[in-house]
Design a protein around this motif. Structure first.
Motif, PDB file in Angstrom:
ATOM      1  N   VAL A 143      33.074  47.614  30.642  1.00 26.06           N
ATOM      2  CA  VAL A 143      33.875  47.773  29.428  1.00 26.06           C
ATOM      3  C   VAL A 143      35.332  47.406  29.685  1.00 26.06           C
ATOM      4  N   ASP A 144      35.865  47.816  30.833  1.00 23.59           N
ATOM      5  CA  ASP A 144      37.255  47.465  31.157  1.00 23.59           C
ATOM      6  C   ASP A 144      37.449  45.950  31.159  1.00 23.59           C
ATOM      7  N   GLY A 145      36.483  45.225  31.707  1.00 28.60           N
ATOM      8  CA  GLY A 145      36.576  43.764  31.739  1.00 28.60           C
ATOM      9  C   GLY A 145      36.478  43.151  30.355  1.00 28.60           C
ATOM     10  N   LEU A 146      35.610  43.709  29.518  1.00 31.67           N
ATOM     11  CA  LEU A 146      35.481  43.219  28.148  1.00 31.67           C
ATOM     12  C   LEU A 146      36.811  43.308  27.412  1.00 31.67           C
ATOM     13  N   ARG A 147      37.487  44.424  27.584  1.00 28.48           N
ATOM     14  CA  ARG A 147      38.706  44.683  26.816  1.00 28.48           C
ATOM     15  C   ARG A 147      39.941  44.058  27.444  1.00 28.48           C
ATOM     16  N   HIS A 148      39.925  43.900  28.740  1.00 31.73           N
ATOM     17  CA  HIS A 148      41.083  43.296  29.406  1.00 31.73           C
ATOM     18  C   HIS A 148      41.288  41.864  28.934  1.00 31.73           C
ATOM     19  N   LYS A 149      40.217  41.154  28.736  1.00 35.40           N
ATOM     20  CA  LYS A 149      40.295  39.748  28.328  1.00 35.40           C
ATOM     21  C   LYS A 149      39.797  39.507  26.910  1.00 35.40           C
ATOM     22  N   GLN A 150      39.609  40.566  26.126  1.00 31.13           N
ATOM     23  CA  GLN A 150      39.143  40.485  24.741  1.00 31.13           C
ATOM     24  C   GLN A 150      37.891  39.611  24.630  1.00 31.13           C
ATOM     25  N   ALA A 169      24.801  52.362  23.574  1.00 38.02           N
ATOM     26  CA  ALA A 169      24.090  51.118  23.267  1.00 38.02           C
ATOM     27  C   ALA A 169      24.206  50.119  24.408  1.00 38.02           C
ATOM     28  N   LEU A 170      25.366  50.039  25.043  1.00 40.59           N
ATOM     29  CA  LEU A 170      25.536  49.137  26.178  1.00 40.59           C
ATOM     30  C   LEU A 170      24.592  49.503  27.315  1.00 40.59           C
ATOM     31  N   SER A 171      24.399  50.806  27.524  1.00 35.99           N
ATOM     32  CA  SER A 171      23.567  51.270  28.632  1.00 35.99           C
ATOM     33  C   SER A 171      22.083  51.040  28.384  1.00 35.99           C
ATOM     34  N   ASN A 172      21.683  50.974  27.122  1.00 28.10           N
ATOM     35  CA  ASN A 172      20.264  50.933  26.793  1.00 28.10           C
ATOM     36  C   ASN A 172      19.710  49.538  26.558  1.00 28.10           C
ATOM     37  N   LEU A 173      20.553  48.534  26.580  1.00 25.68           N
ATOM     38  CA  LEU A 173      20.089  47.183  26.253  1.00 25.68           C
ATOM     39  C   LEU A 173      20.042  46.288  27.481  1.00 25.68           C
ATOM     40  N   PRO A 174      18.994  45.462  27.608  1.00 26.93           N
ATOM     41  CA  PRO A 174      18.924  44.519  28.725  1.00 26.93           C
ATOM     42  C   PRO A 174      19.838  43.330  28.483  1.00 26.93           C
ATOM     43  N   GLU A 175      20.025  42.492  29.482  1.00 27.78           N
ATOM     44  CA  GLU A 175      20.873  41.322  29.303  1.00 27.78           C
ATOM     45  C   GLU A 175      20.367  40.126  30.125  1.00 27.78           C
ATOM     46  N   PRO A 176      19.174  39.603  29.818  1.00 30.99           N
ATOM     47  CA  PRO A 176      18.688  38.419  30.521  1.00 30.99           C
ATOM     48  C   PRO A 176      19.393  37.159  30.016  1.00 30.99           C
ATOM     49  N   ALA A 188      28.949  37.604  37.648  1.00 29.40           N
ATOM     50  CA  ALA A 188      30.149  38.437  37.717  1.00 29.40           C
ATOM     51  C   ALA A 188      30.033  39.725  36.911  1.00 29.40           C
ATOM     52  N   VAL A 189      29.017  39.832  36.045  1.00 31.05           N
ATOM     53  CA  VAL A 189      28.854  41.032  35.213  1.00 31.05           C
ATOM     54  C   VAL A 189      28.533  42.228  36.099  1.00 31.05           C
ATOM     55  N   PRO A 190      29.336  43.296  36.081  1.00 32.40           N
ATOM     56  CA  PRO A 190      29.089  44.462  36.946  1.00 32.40           C
ATOM     57  C   PRO A 190      28.010  45.378  36.371  1.00 32.40           C
ATOM     58  N   ASP A 191      27.404  46.161  37.240  1.00 33.89           N
ATOM     59  CA  ASP A 191      26.413  47.143  36.799  1.00 33.89           C
ATOM     60  C   ASP A 191      27.072  48.394  36.227  1.00 33.89           C
TER      61      ASP A 191
END
Length: 306
Positions: free
Chosen positions: A68-75, A110-117, A59-62
């Motif tokens: 960021v909106d999803g992170l903050r909407h649900k804290q 920082a969010l843009s530059n880090l991978p998330e495996p 579900a994580v969007p590109d």
């Protein structure tokens, strides 16, 4: 590439999670994020309890803005982009107003530059972005508070092999009594009898979840012990984490500022044992009996009895 070890503080609401969390502010080996965040609760609810995290990750969007909106909407992460405000409207008779030194540009870069495996990568991506936004360096542990009845404690351990879970428990009669008062102050989510039943059930689930946690990476402490002997309890926690005992571990602060407590009944100062000894204020004798009846196993495990 290393990553900050998750140090997850959890428990039931009104059980001392904020007090315990704020004792880590300023520690030389622990990054501290001001407010609570629920990343691992969502991981838990999306299947981590059964060993499945695929739904959450798929579900994580590109798109960074949508992410960021999803992170903050649900804290999912603490709302560091706005000032911290503690007041009656937020359920506490004590007030605290903090302006958080935040850079949205550093955070998004920082969010843009880090991978998330996997979940481990997502955790690293989020925690390092938060630290960048705060202008802080990475430390050995990154501490996150989630008063979600130990969901986060379980999910973090299932998803990351080095995660540490620290659960604080409190006599449920006093915790629920305080929770009802907090909701009255907020003017929402009143703890009437149907919600009382649901809260009791959540305490039962907390008890069951604690039983599933790995012994060497998990520690539980009693709120009553913490406020009675903070030096003893925090030295035990420091030994468990293999970190030095520092003065901050018995002096609750927020961003280095004195913390006035989070009581819903009377203002406190620092670590006080008064809340653990006060009279029951909002629960009737019948409600107390119902709580004790259905939480007998909880009370036996954690030493409260009837």
């Amino acid at each position: 590439m290393t990553q900050p070890v998750p140090l997850i503080i959890s428990g039931a609401p009104r059980s001392g999670t904020s007090l315990l969390y704020n004792l880590f502010d300023g520690h030389s080996q622990v990054s501290w994020l001001v407010d609570e965040g629920y990343l691992f609760e969502y991981v838990y609810d999306c299947g981590a309890a059964e060993g499945d995290t695929e739904i959450m990750l798929d579900a994580v969007p590109d798109d960074i803005g949508e992410f960021v909106d999803g992170l903050r909407h649900k804290q999912v992460i603490p709302p560091l982009h706005r000032p911290y405000r503690q007041s009656v409207a937020r359920g506490s008779v004590s007030k605290q107003n903090l302006d958080i030194p935040w850079s949205e540009q550093r955070f998004r870069t920082a969010l843009s530059n880090l991978p998330e495996p996997g979940v481990a990568g997502l955790w690293r991506r989020l925690i390092l972005a938060c630290l960048a936004g705060l202008g802080q360096d990475e430390k050995r542990y990154a501490c996150l508070k989630s008063p979600d009845f130990a969901k986060s404690a379980v999910a973090a351990q299932r998803a990351l092999p080095d995660a540490r879970s620290l659960v604080i428990v409190r006599n449920p009669v006093f915790a629920i009594d305080s929770l009802r008062q907090t909701r009255r102050l907020r003017g929402e989510k009143q703890l009437s009898w149907p919600n009382l039943a649901l809260i009791i059930r959540q305490f039962q689930k907390l008890h069951d979840r604690v039983g599933t946690l790995a012994g060497d990476r998990f520690l539980w402490v009693r709120y009553e012990s913490l406020v009675a002997e903070p030096d003893v309890v925090m030295r035990r926690i420091a030994d468990w984490l293999d970190i030095p005992f520092e003065p901050c571990l018995t002096e609750p602060t927020m961003l280095g500022n004195w913390w006035p407590g989070l009581s819903s009944f009377a203002a406190t100062k620092g670590i006080e044992s008064t809340p653990a000894r006060r009279e029951i204020m909002t629960l009737s004798p019948r409600e107390v009996d119902v709580i004790r009846k259905h939480l007998a196993a909880f009370n036996d495990t954690f030493g409260y009895g009837n």
